[in-house]
Write a protein that holds these residues in place. Structure first.
Motif, PDB file in Angstrom:
ATOM      1  N   ALA A   1       0.813  -1.213   0.000  1.00 37.25           N
ATOM      2  CA  ALA A   1       0.000   0.000   0.000  1.00 37.25           C
ATOM      3  C   ALA A   1       0.848   1.265   0.000  1.00 37.25           C
ATOM      4  N   SER A   2       2.137   1.131   0.253  1.00 37.12           N
ATOM      5  CA  SER A   2       3.031   2.295   0.238  1.00 37.12           C
ATOM      6  C   SER A   2       3.587   2.567  -1.148  1.00 37.12           C
ATOM      7  N   THR A   3       3.234   1.720  -2.117  1.00 36.96           N
ATOM      8  CA  THR A   3       3.746   1.885  -3.469  1.00 36.96           C
ATOM      9  C   THR A   3       2.815   2.784  -4.285  1.00 36.96           C
TER      10      THR A   3
ATOM     11  N   ARG B   1      -5.295   3.369 -11.216  1.00 38.38           N
ATOM     12  CA  ARG B   1      -4.410   2.603 -10.338  1.00 38.38           C
ATOM     13  C   ARG B   1      -4.604   2.987  -8.875  1.00 38.38           C
ATOM     14  N   GLU B   2      -4.750   4.270  -8.611  1.00 34.32           N
ATOM     15  CA  GLU B   2      -4.966   4.716  -7.228  1.00 34.32           C
ATOM     16  C   GLU B   2      -6.285   4.179  -6.680  1.00 34.32           C
ATOM     17  N   ALA B   3      -7.318   4.207  -7.517  1.00 29.23           N
ATOM     18  CA  ALA B   3      -8.607   3.676  -7.080  1.00 29.23           C
ATOM     19  C   ALA B   3      -8.529   2.177  -6.833  1.00 29.23           C
ATOM     20  N   VAL B   4      -7.826   1.459  -7.697  1.00 28.82           N
ATOM     21  CA  VAL B   4      -7.637   0.023  -7.521  1.00 28.82           C
ATOM     22  C   VAL B   4      -6.954  -0.257  -6.193  1.00 28.82           C
ATOM     23  N   GLN B   5      -5.936   0.511  -5.887  1.00 30.28           N
ATOM     24  CA  GLN B   5      -5.193   0.293  -4.644  1.00 30.28           C
ATOM     25  C   GLN B   5      -6.081   0.489  -3.419  1.00 30.28           C
ATOM     26  N   VAL B   6      -6.928   1.500  -3.457  1.00 34.08           N
ATOM     27  CA  VAL B   6      -7.859   1.735  -2.342  1.00 34.08           C
ATOM     28  C   VAL B   6      -8.789   0.544  -2.164  1.00 34.08           C
ATOM     29  N   GLU B   7      -9.339   0.039  -3.273  1.00 34.64           N
ATOM     30  CA  GLU B   7     -10.268  -1.084  -3.181  1.00 34.64           C
ATOM     31  C   GLU B   7      -9.545  -2.370  -2.777  1.00 34.64           C
ATOM     32  N   GLN B   8      -8.313  -2.553  -3.217  1.00 37.27           N
ATOM     33  CA  GLN B   8      -7.546  -3.722  -2.782  1.00 37.27           C
ATOM     34  C   GLN B   8      -7.355  -3.712  -1.265  1.00 37.27           C
ATOM     35  N   GLN B   9      -7.038  -2.550  -0.728  1.00 40.58           N
ATOM     36  CA  GLN B   9      -6.898  -2.439   0.723  1.00 40.58           C
ATOM     37  C   GLN B   9      -8.211  -2.764   1.420  1.00 40.58           C
ATOM     38  N   ARG B  10      -9.294  -2.239   0.913  1.00 37.75           N
ATOM     39  CA  ARG B  10     -10.603  -2.453   1.533  1.00 37.75           C
ATOM     40  C   ARG B  10     -10.981  -3.922   1.536  1.00 37.75           C
TER      41      ARG B  10
ATOM     42  N   GLY C   1      -8.861  -6.450   1.474  1.00 37.61           N
ATOM     43  CA  GLY C   1      -7.844  -7.301   2.068  1.00 37.61           C
ATOM     44  C   GLY C   1      -6.948  -7.988   1.059  1.00 37.61           C
ATOM     45  N   LEU C   2      -6.856  -7.435  -0.153  1.00 31.77           N
ATOM     46  CA  LEU C   2      -5.975  -7.973  -1.185  1.00 31.77           C
ATOM     47  C   LEU C   2      -4.635  -7.230  -1.171  1.00 31.77           C
ATOM     48  N   PRO C   3      -3.561  -7.827  -1.707  1.00 24.90           N
ATOM     49  CA  PRO C   3      -2.292  -7.095  -1.808  1.00 24.90           C
ATOM     50  C   PRO C   3      -2.492  -5.790  -2.588  1.00 24.90           C
ATOM     51  N   ALA C   4      -2.222  -4.660  -1.957  1.00 26.81           N
ATOM     52  CA  ALA C   4      -2.562  -3.349  -2.534  1.00 26.81           C
ATOM     53  C   ALA C   4      -1.437  -2.834  -3.419  1.00 26.81           C
ATOM     54  N   ASP C   5      -1.206  -3.534  -4.543  1.00 26.10           N
ATOM     55  CA  ASP C   5      -0.105  -3.172  -5.432  1.00 26.10           C
ATOM     56  C   ASP C   5      -0.573  -2.408  -6.669  1.00 26.10           C
ATOM     57  N   ALA C   6      -1.873  -2.038  -6.703  1.00 28.43           N
ATOM     58  CA  ALA C   6      -2.447  -1.198  -7.768  1.00 28.43           C
ATOM     59  C   ALA C   6      -2.524  -1.910  -9.110  1.00 28.43           C
ATOM     60  N   TRP C   7      -2.345  -3.223  -9.143  1.00 30.48           N
ATOM     61  CA  TRP C   7      -2.447  -3.978 -10.393  1.00 30.48           C
ATOM     62  C   TRP C   7      -3.798  -4.701 -10.414  1.00 30.48           C
ATOM     63  N   PRO C   8      -4.714  -4.289 -11.304  1.00 37.74           N
ATOM     64  CA  PRO C   8      -6.042  -4.900 -11.321  1.00 37.74           C
ATOM     65  C   PRO C   8      -6.025  -6.276 -11.967  1.00 37.74           C
ATOM     66  N   THR C   9      -6.679  -7.214 -11.334  1.00 39.80           N
ATOM     67  CA  THR C   9      -6.714  -8.598 -11.801  1.00 39.80           C
ATOM     68  C   THR C   9      -8.178  -9.060 -11.922  1.00 39.80           C
ATOM     69  N   PRO C  10      -8.403 -10.183 -12.606  1.00 39.79           N
ATOM     70  CA  PRO C  10      -9.765 -10.730 -12.632  1.00 39.79           C
ATOM     71  C   PRO C  10     -10.309 -11.014 -11.237  1.00 39.79           C
ATOM     72  N   ALA C  11      -9.423 -11.386 -10.300  1.00 39.35           N
ATOM     73  CA  ALA C  11      -9.886 -11.632  -8.934  1.00 39.35           C
ATOM     74  C   ALA C  11     -10.453 -10.357  -8.305  1.00 39.35           C
ATOM     75  N   LEU C  12      -9.800  -9.236  -8.546  1.00 43.94           N
ATOM     76  CA  LEU C  12     -10.308  -7.972  -8.016  1.00 43.94           C
ATOM     77  C   LEU C  12     -11.632  -7.635  -8.660  1.00 43.94           C
ATOM     78  N   LEU C  13     -11.713  -7.773  -9.985  1.00 42.52           N
ATOM     79  CA  LEU C  13     -12.946  -7.455 -10.679  1.00 42.52           C
ATOM     80  C   LEU C  13     -14.093  -8.313 -10.144  1.00 42.52           C
ATOM     81  N   GLY C  14     -13.801  -9.600  -9.916  1.00 38.82           N
ATOM     82  CA  GLY C  14     -14.831 -10.482  -9.362  1.00 38.82           C
ATOM     83  C   GLY C  14     -15.237 -10.063  -7.961  1.00 38.82           C
ATOM     84  N   ALA C  15     -14.260  -9.667  -7.160  1.00 40.56           N
ATOM     85  CA  ALA C  15     -14.572  -9.260  -5.784  1.00 40.56           C
ATOM     86  C   ALA C  15     -15.417  -8.002  -5.734  1.00 40.56           C
ATOM     87  N   LEU C  16     -15.269  -7.152  -6.722  1.00 37.81           N
ATOM     88  CA  LEU C  16     -16.074  -5.925  -6.760  1.00 37.81           C
ATOM     89  C   LEU C  16     -17.488  -6.184  -7.296  1.00 37.81           C
TER      90      LEU C  16
END
Length: 397
Positions: A247-249, A371-380, A382-397
């Motif tokens: 999340a610091s990246t 990328r910044e929005a992705v990182q925020v949602e990854q943190q929310r 509980g996913l690794p918040a590296d700002a790289w959107p994946t199908p897993a993130l899309l599914g989780a949303l």
């Protein structure tokens, strides 16, 4: 967006269209629009007869609008984009150009503090070292884009600046260049030419199309004006520890270089620039394709790239290519998690917008805001918040 997709880049990548957009002009009647441009040119100090002659030859160019809607190359991920654009041949020719114009590059580094690799990379990507400068009518292109609804706030001032160059005899209705109105070997817009055009070869005129020294000196002057800081790095490839706080990246999380070093971030080749005590340099940890892909520290000079072109993938590739031309090794590609297709990216952006994020437009392009929005949602989530959107993130949303 300061500059559009360069012609040489589009040719190399094979541009695909973006999602359909409304292409109806917002400027009303074109003749009435030109009357306004003429009045604005006169108000800026141009002789009325000259202003009238300037607008008299202008007409809309539908091919310019088509090209403006055809910038889907920026939907590519960093590894794909950079591999298609950077070849050993392009590196070899760049280094040969560095030798051929060594005196000019020495002057640029002394006067503007811009390393030769930085300008060589822009020169390569914009026009393939001057070989592909475009055959669009420059003045018609600017008039078309200034009249169109998408970015008139960018192109109307450039059209008036072009009127000034016309009054000076620097350009005319036969002048050609890129579809977005850029001129010459490093593709400069009229306002940039007025402010930063330089006579690099000493022949008493500024010829950005035919003179490499003129084009390169002008590009160096422009980069300095945009904020380039002499004797500082712009991008350095690094290795990162597995347990880093992802999340610091990202470009919105600057930290002192010494702090990155303390967290286990190390230069892949040599010591981290600016990592010693008292340097005061900050940098951002950039993971173009997440924690399992290439990693770079982006220094303040990296921000200047976004003044040249606002595409994240173009900027990162241009900055990386500059380091390659200066002797850096090929990046460690790693094994990034699978990314999203263009359609999936649009779906993701729609979901992010629905959650209140500003992604800068639903366009299928992974820009910095997305990328910044992705990182925020990854943190929310509980996913690794590296700002790289994946199908897993899309599914989780």
């Amino acid at each position: 967006m300061r500059r559009a997709a360069p012609l040489a880049l589009l040719a190399a990548l094979g541009a695909a269209p973006l999602a359909a957009q409304d292409s109806a002009p917002c400027g009303g009647d074109f003749g009435t629009f030109l009357q306004g441009v003429e009045a604005e040119a006169v108000a800026s100090g141009i002789d009325p007869a000259t202003a009238s002659a300037f607008v008299a030859g202008l007409g809309p160019d539908p091919e310019v609008i088509a090209a403006d809607r055809r910038q889907g190359v920026f939907q590519l991920d960093f590894l794909t984009f950079s591999r298609r654009l950077i070849s050993q041949d392009r590196i070899d020719r760049g280094r040969a150009m560095a030798d051929r114009h060594a005196t000019t590059f020495d002057r640029i580094e002394a006067e503007y503090g811009v390393p030769r690799g930085v300008l060589l990379a822009f020169w390569a990507f914009e026009t393939d070292y001057g070989a592909v400068q475009g055959d669009f009518g420059t003045l018609d292109a600017l008039a078309t884009l200034a009249h169109d609804c998408r970015r008139p706030e960018l192109f109307r001032p450039q059209l008036v600046a072009a009127a000034e160059l016309f009054a000076m005899g620097e350009i005319d209705h036969a002048t050609t260049g890129a579809w977005a109105g850029e001129i010459g070997q490093v593709q400069m817009l009229p306002a940039d030419i007025l402010e930063n055009g330089r006579d690099g070869d000493g022949d008493g005129r500024i010829d950005l199309k035919g003179s490499a020294p003129d084009a390169l000196m002008s590009g160096g002057a422009m980069l300095q004006a945009l904020g380039w800081r002499a004797d500082e790095p712009w991008l350095v490839e690094v290795t990162v520890p597995d347990g880093l706080d992802w999340a610091s990246t990202g470009l919105n999380h600057p930290r002192p270089v010494a702090n990155w070093a303390a967290a286990g971030v190390a230069a892949r080749d040599g010591a981290l620039p600016g990592g010693g005590p008292g340097t005061g340099l900050e940098a951002r940890l950039l993971l173009p394709q997440g924690r399992n892909g290439p990693a770079f520290l982006a220094y303040p000079n990296f921000d200047v790239y976004f003044e040249w072109n606002q595409s994240f993938v173009y900027v990162t590739t241009a900055a990386y290519f500059a380091t390659r031309l200066m002797g850096a090794p090929i990046y460690l590609a790693g094994d990034p998690d699978p990314g999203l297709s263009g359609e999936q990216m649009i779906a993701l952006q729609e979901k992010l917008v629905a959650r209140g994020h500003d992604v800068g437009g639903v366009d299928g392009i992974l820009g910095e805001r997305t990328r910044e929005a992705v990182q925020v949602e990854q943190q929310r989530l509980g996913l690794p918040a590296d700002a790289w959107p994946t199908p897993a993130l899309l599914g989780a949303l």
